[in-house]
Every structure is written in structure tokens, then in C-alpha cells.
Write a protein that holds these residues in place. Structure first.
Motif, PDB file in Angstrom:
ATOM      1  N   GLU A   1      61.804  59.699  63.831  1.00 35.85           N
ATOM      2  CA  GLU A   1      61.758  58.331  63.319  1.00 35.85           C
ATOM      3  C   GLU A   1      60.328  57.909  62.996  1.00 35.85           C
ATOM      4  N   ALA A   2      59.364  58.407  63.751  1.00 38.30           N
ATOM      5  CA  ALA A   2      57.967  58.102  63.453  1.00 38.30           C
ATOM      6  C   ALA A   2      57.574  58.656  62.080  1.00 38.30           C
ATOM      7  N   VAL A   3      58.003  59.871  61.781  1.00 37.45           N
ATOM      8  CA  VAL A   3      57.744  60.464  60.466  1.00 37.45           C
ATOM      9  C   VAL A   3      58.375  59.605  59.371  1.00 37.45           C
ATOM     10  N   ARG A   4      59.622  59.205  59.605  1.00 33.75           N
ATOM     11  CA  ARG A   4      60.329  58.377  58.614  1.00 33.75           C
ATOM     12  C   ARG A   4      59.614  57.064  58.345  1.00 33.75           C
ATOM     13  N   MET A   5      59.112  56.423  59.399  1.00 36.06           N
ATOM     14  CA  MET A   5      58.443  55.138  59.222  1.00 36.06           C
ATOM     15  C   MET A   5      57.134  55.292  58.451  1.00 36.06           C
ATOM     16  N   GLY A   6      56.394  56.365  58.719  1.00 34.00           N
ATOM     17  CA  GLY A   6      55.175  56.614  57.958  1.00 34.00           C
ATOM     18  C   GLY A   6      55.467  56.838  56.490  1.00 34.00           C
ATOM     19  N   ALA A   7      56.486  57.633  56.219  1.00 35.34           N
ATOM     20  CA  ALA A   7      56.864  57.929  54.828  1.00 35.34           C
ATOM     21  C   ALA A   7      57.369  56.676  54.123  1.00 35.34           C
ATOM     22  N   LEU A   8      58.174  55.852  54.822  1.00 36.56           N
ATOM     23  CA  LEU A   8      58.728  54.644  54.214  1.00 36.56           C
ATOM     24  C   LEU A   8      57.626  53.658  53.835  1.00 36.56           C
ATOM     25  N   ALA A   9      56.663  53.479  54.729  1.00 33.46           N
ATOM     26  CA  ALA A   9      55.570  52.552  54.438  1.00 33.46           C
ATOM     27  C   ALA A   9      54.731  53.037  53.255  1.00 33.46           C
ATOM     28  N   ALA A  10      54.450  54.339  53.213  1.00 34.13           N
ATOM     29  CA  ALA A  10      53.688  54.895  52.086  1.00 34.13           C
ATOM     30  C   ALA A  10      54.461  54.724  50.783  1.00 34.13           C
ATOM     31  N   ARG A  11      55.745  54.996  50.825  1.00 41.60           N
ATOM     32  CA  ARG A  11      56.588  54.864  49.627  1.00 41.60           C
ATOM     33  C   ARG A  11      56.629  53.414  49.155  1.00 41.60           C
ATOM     34  N   ALA A  12      56.611  52.481  50.115  1.00 39.30           N
ATOM     35  CA  ALA A  12      56.677  51.062  49.759  1.00 39.30           C
ATOM     36  C   ALA A  12      55.448  50.640  48.967  1.00 39.30           C
ATOM     37  N   VAL A  13      54.248  50.924  49.496  1.00 39.05           N
ATOM     38  CA  VAL A  13      53.047  50.470  48.779  1.00 39.05           C
ATOM     39  C   VAL A  13      52.867  51.202  47.460  1.00 39.05           C
ATOM     40  N   LEU A  14      53.220  52.471  47.447  1.00 38.43           N
ATOM     41  CA  LEU A  14      53.020  53.254  46.222  1.00 38.43           C
ATOM     42  C   LEU A  14      54.035  52.907  45.136  1.00 38.43           C
ATOM     43  N   SER A  15      55.070  52.170  45.509  1.00 41.93           N
ATOM     44  CA  SER A  15      56.036  51.688  44.512  1.00 41.93           C
ATOM     45  C   SER A  15      55.814  50.209  44.188  1.00 41.93           C
ATOM     46  N   GLY A  16      54.690  49.665  44.691  1.00 42.77           N
ATOM     47  CA  GLY A  16      54.317  48.311  44.311  1.00 42.77           C
ATOM     48  C   GLY A  16      54.691  47.210  45.280  1.00 42.77           C
ATOM     49  N   LYS A  17      55.140  47.559  46.476  1.00 44.55           N
ATOM     50  CA  LYS A  17      55.481  46.533  47.470  1.00 44.55           C
ATOM     51  C   LYS A  17      54.281  46.281  48.381  1.00 44.55           C
ATOM     52  N   SER A  18      54.160  45.062  48.856  1.00 46.78           N
ATOM     53  CA  SER A  18      53.044  44.699  49.720  1.00 46.78           C
ATOM     54  C   SER A  18      53.488  43.625  50.709  1.00 46.78           C
ATOM     55  N   GLY A  19      52.759  43.521  51.840  1.00 43.57           N
ATOM     56  CA  GLY A  19      53.092  42.513  52.828  1.00 43.57           C
ATOM     57  C   GLY A  19      54.388  42.790  53.558  1.00 43.57           C
ATOM     58  N   VAL A  20      54.648  44.079  53.823  1.00 41.19           N
ATOM     59  CA  VAL A  20      55.876  44.471  54.521  1.00 41.19           C
ATOM     60  C   VAL A  20      55.532  45.444  55.640  1.00 41.19           C
ATOM     61  N   MET A  21      56.456  45.580  56.584  1.00 49.23           N
ATOM     62  CA  MET A  21      56.352  46.596  57.628  1.00 49.23           C
ATOM     63  C   MET A  21      57.610  47.448  57.597  1.00 49.23           C
ATOM     64  N   ALA A  22      57.450  48.752  57.711  1.00 48.98           N
ATOM     65  CA  ALA A  22      58.599  49.637  57.826  1.00 48.98           C
ATOM     66  C   ALA A  22      59.294  49.358  59.151  1.00 48.98           C
ATOM     67  N   GLY A  23      60.600  49.518  59.195  1.00 50.96           N
ATOM     68  CA  GLY A  23      61.311  49.227  60.436  1.00 50.96           C
ATOM     69  C   GLY A  23      62.623  49.963  60.556  1.00 50.96           C
ATOM     70  N   LEU A  24      63.167  49.950  61.774  1.00 54.02           N
ATOM     71  CA  LEU A  24      64.433  50.589  62.094  1.00 54.02           C
ATOM     72  C   LEU A  24      65.429  49.527  62.545  1.00 54.02           C
ATOM     73  N   MET A  25      66.596  49.495  61.914  1.00 52.99           N
ATOM     74  CA  MET A  25      67.660  48.573  62.296  1.00 52.99           C
ATOM     75  C   MET A  25      68.892  49.397  62.658  1.00 52.99           C
ATOM     76  N   ARG A  26      69.425  49.182  63.851  1.00 44.88           N
ATOM     77  CA  ARG A  26      70.530  50.002  64.330  1.00 44.88           C
ATOM     78  C   ARG A  26      71.836  49.630  63.644  1.00 44.88           C
TER      79      ARG A  26
END
Length: 394
Positions: A298-323
């Protein structure tokens, strides 16, 4: 071409580098990124312009991040003033850094929010959740917690075996977690059968009552001989003061006295029962041997998700896990607005705490169990006696 910067904030965990790995590997997939900088020692590293380029690191070296505890790029608790964010914005512009990732807890998410405001639309900023305390709001849990929980389960399980072998004293195990009792609560998963240790769990969310505590210890010691108690380092009295008075306090920084040592002495003095304390301390957040496989993934996933978010133009967000489901265990990857997690602290909810305040509920155990990555070890136990006719005596 533009550059990306990754920084770590606050205390490290057993999987913070797995998030770093996920972010770097994801960023390498984007052809428009030239340099993947890491700030050496967090916010201080940004202000001092101390960067290392992870895009140049061989992949076999990057893979070591998956099982490296601590922070491979260093971290910090640097207190930042408004002018520091303005300085950071200029430094990012100087080095053509258009994308920034901060890995940390609610304090680091606060840094994310302020940095985004200072940079405006020129820089895309996102957070990667990280904390052993599991006190980031909104999300189900944060990477770092599962491994810390797994560590305390192993510690309590093994200490309990020792106490059962020579049941004559009270063992107090002090866990990390100043305001939130998530790590302390995880100790309940060390139990394999009814009556197993831990015998008492004391959370910082439940006001400490000395008289009730000593009465419970006396009752259990009379019954079992050996008693295992797990307490949070931030155990508090009804007035909000810590049970063990703080040794140092300044702003958000506070160093409490050892509550385990305090309670052991209390038991000796008030009950005349032998007691001792154990404090694994930072080993609980640095132990790679106790790293949870679920936590790492899950740590790997969160790092990848955050990188993907900024590189696709998103800002002011945090990656997260929802059960989505506990059985089978499924968590969805989400992006949370950074404003919702800036310095917001998530404590143990009432439904996870037993009515008497000395334990956790089955609901908590069901929620926590999947995060450990594997079931606790099973131990042999021949500590019962039989008479010559084969009748079990105890």
C-alpha cells in the motif's frame, strides 16, 4: 522538460521508502520529467538546496528501498515560517521543479497546503500519507501503521510467553502514540485464545484512573500471577495532563516521561507486587523484520498515486486509502483535498474501545487484522499437569 521533487517530513516508518520507490518508479514513466530530485533531510533540504537525483540511480538500488527502514533521503521536523514557503517557491522555480510530493503525517500535509498556496498555479503539490500513529483524518489508515502494529503484536506475544513461563510479576509494555492509541490497541491481536495477554490495554483516549487501574492489576495478579499491561506513551489523566509528567515541552514538540516506568513503580509501591517496564521505542517504527507485506504494497501504491496525480495536473491533494471491504480485505485508492488533512488528528473511535476502557472491541480487531500482513505465530504450550490416571489438574 520539468523536474519533480520528493521530500520526507516527520518521523520515518518501516515503509516510508516503499512510498518513495512507488513515486520514483511512477515518475520515470513520464517522458516529460528530466530530474527526480529528493530533498536531503526534508524541508531543511529544500531551503538549503540539498538535492539528489534519483532518476540517475540504478533500478536494482531503487528496489532496496522496498525493505529499507528509516528514510533513505532523510527527513526533518523543521519549523517553517511564512517567509520560508516564499523562499521554497523561489528555489523550486530556480531548479525548474514543477511537481512536489511531501510524504508525512498531518503536519507534513499542512506543509503541503501552505507550499501550494505560496506557489500558486506554477507548481503542482501532493501529499503521500505516512505515520505509524495512524492519526491522519479522513482515510481508513496510513502506510506505516500496519508495520508498527505488526511489530507491537510480535513484541507483546513474545513477552506474554515469557510471563506465562514464570508468572510472578506484572510486565508493562509502553508503545509509541502520544495522543492516538492505534498502536497500543493493536496489541490485542497478540491473543490466540480467551484469557491470553495482553490483560490490560490503556489508551490515551481513555482518562487514566489510578484506583481502577490498581484494582484491576491486583485482581488479575491474584488470578494469574503474571500480568501483561500495554500502555500508550501519552496516557492521560482526567484533566488532560500526562500520567508521566513531560520532561520537555515547546510548541508541538513534547517529550514525556516513561509512563511504563511510572506505572511499574506505582504497582510496586501501592500493591507490593513485582513489576517491570519494557519500552521498544523507535525500534517499533524502524523494524524492517516486522514490516507488513500489506503495508509495503500500500505504501508503494500511495507513492505512485501521488506522483500520477501531480503529473496529470492535479494539485492540493493527498493520496489515501478508503476501505471497501474487510473480508475480503479491499481498499480503494483515493485523492483527498489537502485542506481536510492539514493538522487534523484522528483518534480511536468509541466503537473500537471497550466499555470498561481497559481493552478494545472485536470490531477494532476485525478492522486491524488485515493490516498485519500475516497471522501471529503459534506457540507450543505444555504447561498443564495430569495425575497418574491422566486427569488434567490445571
Amino acid at each position: 522538460m520539468a523536474n519533480l521533487l520528493i521530500a520526507h517530513g516527520g518521523a520515518p516508518t518501516a515503509v516510508i521508502n516503499a512510498s518513495l520507490y512507488g513515486a520514483v518508479m511512477e515518475a520515470k514513466r513520464f517522458p516529460g520529467i528530466e530530474h527526480i530530485y529528493a530533498a536531503v533531510y526534508g524541508s531543511a533540504g529544500i531551503l538549503n538546496e540539498q538535492f539528489t537525483d534519483l532518476a540517475q540511480v540504478p533500478e536494482e538500488e531503487l528496489e532496496k528501498l522496498l525493505r529499507t527502514p528509516g528514510s533513505a533521503i532523510g527527513t526533518s521536523r523543521t519549523h517553517l515560517e511564512p517567509e520560508d514557503y516564499a523562499a521554497m517557491a523561489q528555489i523550486l522555480k530556480k531548479h525548474d521543479i514543477r511537481y512536489v510530493l511531501f510524504t508525512g503525517g498531518n503536519g507534513s500535509m499542512d506543509t503541503c497546503g501552505h507550499l501550494r498556496a505560496a506557489c500558486g498555479n506554477d507548481v503542482f503539490v501532493a501529499g503521500i500519507p505516512k505515520t505509524i500513529d495512524n492519526d491522519i483524518s479522513v482515510i481508513d489508515h496510513a502506510p506505516g501503521y500496519g508495520s508498527a502494529a505488526n511489530f507491537i503484536v510480535q513484541c507483546v506475544s513474545e513477552i506474554a510467553q515469557d510471563v506465562r513461563s514464570l508468572p510472578i510479576h506484572v510486565s508493562i509494555i509502553e508503545t509509541m502514540g502520544r495522543n492516538a492509541g492505534w498502536i497500543t490497541a493493536a496489541a490485542a491481536l497478540a491473543r490466540r485464545a480467551e484469557g491470553d495477554a495482553p490483560d490490560i490495554i490503556c489508551l490515551p483516549e481513555v482518562p487514566f484512573d489510578e484506583e481502577r487501574f490498581l484494582a484491576r492489576v491486583r485482581e488479575l495478579h491474584d488470578k494469574k500471577g503474571g500480568v501483561v499491561v500495554v500502555v500508550s506513551e501519552g496516557l492521560k489523566n482526567a484533566d488532560g495532563s500526562t500520567v508521566a509528567p513531560p520532561l520537555f515541552e515547546e510548541g508541538r514538540a513534547r517529550y514525556d516521561g516513561d509512563v511504563g516506568t511510572y506505572l511499574a513503580r506505582l504497582i510496586i509501591e501501592k500493591l507490593s507486587i513485582k513489576a517491570r517496564s519494557e519500552k521498544p521505542g523507535i525500534w517499533g517504527r524502524a523494524c524492517a523484520q516486522a514490516q507488513s507485506s500489506v503495508d509495503r504494497e500500500e505504501a508503494v501504491r500511495m507513492g505512485a498515486l501521488a506522483a500520477r496525480a501531480v503529473l496529470s495536473g492535479k494539485s492540493g491533494v493527498m493520496a489515501g486509502l478508503m476501505r471497501c471491504s474487510t473480508d475480503p480485505y479491499i481498499c480503494e485508492d483515493v485523492l483527498v483535498p489537502i485542506e481536510q488533512v492539514m493538522l487534523e488528528e484522528r483518534l480511536m473511535p468509541k466503537e473500537f474501545i471497550s466499555d470498561d476502557g481497559f481493552d478494545v472491541t472485536d470490531a477494532f480487531c476485525e478492522w486491524c487484522r488485515p493490516l498485519l500482513g500475516s497471522a501471529p505465530a503459534q506457540y507450543a504450550d505444555f504447561k498443564h499437569s495430569v495425575n497418574m490416571e491422566g486427569v488434567r489438574l490445571h
